[in-house]
Every structure is written in structure tokens, then in C-alpha cells.
Design a protein around this motif. Structure first.
Motif, short mmCIF file in Angstrom:
data_model
loop_
_atom_site.label_atom_id
_atom_site.label_comp_id
_atom_site.label_asym_id
_atom_site.label_seq_id
_atom_site.Cartn_x
_atom_site.Cartn_y
_atom_site.Cartn_z
N ASN A 1 34.75 51.67 40.25
CA ASN A 1 35.22 51.88 38.87
C ASN A 1 36.73 51.83 38.77
O ASN A 1 37.29 51.34 37.78
CB ASN A 1 34.68 53.21 38.34
N ALA A 2 37.41 52.34 39.80
CA ALA A 2 38.87 52.30 39.81
C ALA A 2 39.38 50.86 39.88
O ALA A 2 40.33 50.48 39.18
CB ALA A 2 39.42 53.11 40.99
N ILE A 3 38.73 50.05 40.72
CA ILE A 3 39.11 48.63 40.81
C ILE A 3 38.91 47.93 39.47
O ILE A 3 39.76 47.15 39.01
CB ILE A 3 38.30 47.94 41.93
N GLY B 1 40.51 44.64 35.61
CA GLY B 1 39.89 44.04 34.42
C GLY B 1 38.94 42.92 34.78
O GLY B 1 38.12 43.05 35.70
N ASP B 2 39.05 41.80 34.08
CA ASP B 2 38.17 40.65 34.31
C ASP B 2 38.30 40.10 35.72
O ASP B 2 37.34 39.56 36.29
CB ASP B 2 38.45 39.54 33.30
N HIS B 3 39.49 40.24 36.31
CA HIS B 3 39.72 39.69 37.65
C HIS B 3 38.93 40.44 38.72
O HIS B 3 38.71 39.91 39.81
CB HIS B 3 41.21 39.72 37.99
N ALA B 4 38.48 41.66 38.40
CA ALA B 4 37.73 42.44 39.38
C ALA B 4 36.50 41.68 39.87
O ALA B 4 36.13 41.80 41.05
CB ALA B 4 37.30 43.78 38.77
N ARG B 5 35.89 40.90 39.02
CA ARG B 5 34.67 40.18 39.41
C ARG B 5 34.97 38.87 40.14
O ARG B 5 34.06 38.23 40.66
CB ARG B 5 33.79 39.93 38.18
N LYS B 6 36.22 38.50 40.18
CA LYS B 6 36.63 37.30 40.91
C LYS B 6 37.29 37.66 42.25
O LYS B 6 37.55 36.77 43.06
CB LYS B 6 37.62 36.49 40.07
#
Length: 415
Positions: A317-319, A324-329
Motif C-alpha cells: 500500500n505504501a508503494i 501511483g499508476d507506475h506502481a503496477r509497472k
């Protein structure tokens, strides 16, 4: 350009590790490429009534062979195991850096090598001798062995370092804080060179009993971000960097491995055991701000990833909050799945993993990740490492007490 915003730039010129999956950097990295697990059956001391019977121990470490060439500090041969690990890792890092030893300018050099617990194996041996075996005295070097700053002192003596020499102690953030402090000393002109990191060797009966009582150890293995995770696995070892002011490294023709571009440190100030989200998020944000990087610039993140239920979910959750959107990349992994949780040494070992990832454009995996927890829904590089372009990396360390420290590494500056 050797300054950024009036601060001197700091680069890494040497790395050294001692870990359960390799006692040198090449061995360690090769094991990661093979997705090797360092967790095994606990041994080497009386197990008695222990219920947790696994750990990531370093086996067959010959300190006499690794440290026999030490010429200025002969007492290290009689030191605690954590000091042996520190000495061996520092020796590897110094040799790679190419620095001549003893150092040419001893008061312009620092040695900051921390330990979360210091010489706990010596403590246990001394207490067993006194209270179980009824001996009348302990070993004459017992006091020197147990002190948490002994590793820093041993290394400082060997290399003739007369600048700031001490230990940090912040549980699982110890090594990252040590490197961060050394970074600031160089940035601000206090010193030009530093040996920094941490070492830990605490796997004994008493420590296992203490961790058992806290109910955070797994009896089965270290499985970060997986549904089946049920605790961490204690490890041991050391991770050490040699860092220098950029121009100092260039003048002597050093091979520069990476630049330390960002550092952030916070405290949750809320709970000794249960981590928050705000503190880790802010530490990551501050490290990115210090590095003057947008989150999208980070290619790989070495997670704290302890495989405890609340830690992994909160770190996820902190990441997400920071990236933001970049977390999934973002490619993320917990290398503790392979080398276990070496407590204070973790950040030093994981910093080396980040630097190697940049050097080889390959990121290590999170092994044992077969059934991801839906609450941990990011790309944790499951089971096998990945070839990819890696320019910037982040290393997270989040400790008991809510003590958070984060480093950001970038590429070696152009000549």
C-alpha cells in the motif's frame, strides 16, 4: 559536474557481502540468478525445546582463511562472528574499490558499520559458561566481542581509518541508515571516502526463543507477498559498500559502479511491532525528492518484504501511495525469500543487489511466490529473475519501532 544543488556527488566503488547464498558478491549474485534458497534446517547449537527449526544460516564460513591477511588488526581473529562477517565483506569491497590501504588521508575517511544486536552469540556463550557450566570467568575478550561498534572498530583499525568510526543501530534499517549517514558526511565535505553497511549474526538458542515468543517466525519458509506466508526466517551476514566523493574517485581512476542519488529516513512514531503506511511512504517520497527523480524513473525496487502478513500488505500500500499508476509497472522483489532476514545487515546486502541489477540489467526474483495474496497485487517478479533495462533502483528498509530508511541508486556518472 561533481556537485548537485551545492552538495558533492557520491558514488559506489566497492561492494562486499557475506550471505547464506554466497559469501562473496559473485557467489551471491550467481545464487540469485539460480533462484537459490538459503533457508535450511537449524543447527550448530543445542536446539532443546525450540519449535522453529529453520533459519538462513551461513555454513562453513572459515574466518581464518578470509581474514588471515589482516595485518593491522590481529584481534579480529578472536572477535565475534558478526565482526568476522563485517571484516570479510569490507575486505571484498575495499579490494574491488582499488583504494590503497591503509588509507592515504585517514582523517578524511569514515567507517560506519552497524549492527542491530552486536555480539549476541558471544553473550549466549558467556552466559552458558557462567550459569550452566558453572565456569568462574568468561573469555577475556568477551566485552570487546559483544559491543555493537566492534565491527566498525575492527575494520577501521585494519584500514587505518581515523575519521568518524562508529556503529548505527536501528533494527532492520541499520545498514541503510549507516550508508545514508556516510552519504551525508561525504556530501557535506566531512570526509571523502567511507566504508559503510552492517553485519549481523544472532542465530542462537536464546535469539530463536525470543523471536518465537513474538510469533513472527515461520516454521516453513520465507514467502513474501504470498497467501501462504506465515512469518519471516532469520538470516545472518553482512553487506558493505565503499563510497566516495565523485571527483575523489575520478582522480584515482576508480571503476565507478553506481551513484547514490537519494536517501530518505522517517519514523512511524506509532507502534513497536506493527508497521504503518505513512512512515514508509514518506521515506520513499523523501528519497525520491532527494534524488530529484519522479517515481516513473525507478525501474526496480528491492522491497523490505519480510513475509509477515501485515508488513507485506502495508509495504504494498505504501508503494501504491508513492508510485501511483507506475506502481503496477514497477519490478519489485524481496530477496529475503532467498537469503532470509539478516536483520540489521539486510539493507547493505539488498543495496548490493540493487547495484548488481543496474550493472547487469537483470532483477532478482521473489522465490516461493506461487499464490499471490490479492492484497499484494503488484509485480513481485515471481520465482525467476528478469532481464530488463535498469537505470534507477530503490532499496527499502522498514524496522521494528517504525524506523524507516530508503536509498535510491543511479547509474555511474559519465566520464
Amino acid at each position: 559536474m561533481t556537485e548537485t544543488n551545492g552538495r558533492r556527488r557520491v558514488v559506489v566503488t566497492g561492494t562486499g557481502v557475506v550471505t547464506p547464498i554466497g559469501t562473496t558478491v559473485p557467489e551471491f549474485w550467481d545464487s540469485m540468478k539460480q533462484s537459490k534458497c538459503g533457508v535450511s534446517e537449524l543447527g550448530g547449537f543445542p536446539l532443546e525445546d525450540l519449535k522453529i527449526l529453520i533459519a538462513a544460516q551461513i555454513k562453513n564460513f572459515d574466518h581464518k582463511a578470509r581474514l588471515k591477511h589482516f595485518s593491522r588488526d590481529k584481534i579480529i581473529m578472536h572477535a565475534d562472528r558478526y565482526s568476522w562477517f563485517a571484516g570479510a565483506a569490507a575486505d571484498e569491497a575495499v579490494k574491488q574499490s582499488g583504494l590503497e590501504m591503509p588509507v592515504a588521508d585517514p582523517y578524511r575517511t569514515a567507517c560506519i558499520i552497524g549492527s542491530g544486536a552486536g555480539g549476541l552469540t558471544t553473550y549466549e556463550e558467556a552466559y552458558r559458561n557462567l550459569f550452566i557450566h558453572n565456569k568462574r570467568a568468561t573469555h577475556p575478550l568477551t566485552l570487546l566481542r559483544i559491543i555493537g561498534s566492534s565491527a566498525a572498530a575492527h575494520v577501521g583499525i585494519e584500514y587505518g581509518i581515523k575519521g568518524p568510526t562508529f556503529a548505527t543501530c536501528s533494527a532492520c534499517s541499520t545498514a541503510t541508515h549507516a550508508i545514508g549517514l556516510a552519504l551525508e558526511y561525504i556530501r557535506r565535505g566531512v570526509v571523502d571516502v567511507a566504508i559503510a553497511g552492517a553485519s549481523e549474526s544472532v542465530i542462537n538458542y536464546g535469539t530463536m526463543k525470543a523471536w518465537q515468543a513474538l510469533h513472527v517466525l515461520s516454521p516453513e519458509g520465507c514467502f513474501p507477498f504470498d497467501k501462504k506466508r506465515n512469518g519471516t526466517v532469520l538470516g545472518e551476514g553482512a553487506g558493505i559498500l565503499v563510497i566516495e566523493e565523485l571527483e575523489h574517485a575520478r582522480k584515482r581512476g576508480a571503476n565507478i559502479l553506481a551513484e547514490i542519488v537519494g536517501y530518505g529516513s522517517t519514523s512511524d512514531a506509532r507502534d513497536m511491532v506493527n508497521p504503518g503506511v505513512e512512515g514508509p511512504s514518506e521515506a520513499m517520497r523523501l528519497a525520491l525528492l532527494d534524488a530529484e527523480l519522479e517515481p516513473e524513473k525507478i525501474d526496480y525496487l528491492n522491497a523490505h518484504g519480510t513475509a509477515t502478513a501485515i508488513n507485506d500488505e502495508n509495504e504494498t500500500n505504501a508503494i501504491k501511495q508513492v508510485y501511483g499508476d507506475h506502481a503496477r509497472k514497477l519490478a519489485i522483489s524481496s530477496t529475503k525469500s532467498m537469503h532470509g532476514h539478516p536483520l540489521g545487515a539486510g539493507g547493505g546486502i539488498e543495496a548490493v543487489a540493487c547495484i548488481k541489477a543496474m550493472e547487469e540489467n537483470w532483477v532478482p526474483p521473489t522465490i516461493g511466490l506461487t499464490d499471490p495474496d490479492p492484497a499484494c497485487d503488484l509485480d513481485y517478479v515471481p520465482n525467476k529473475g528478469r532481464e530488463m533495462e535498469v537505470t534507477y533502483t530503490m532499496s527499502n528498509s522498514f524496522a521494528f519501532g517504525g524506523l524507516n530508511a530508503v536509498l535510491v541508486f543511479g547509474p555511474a556518472p559519465a566520464a
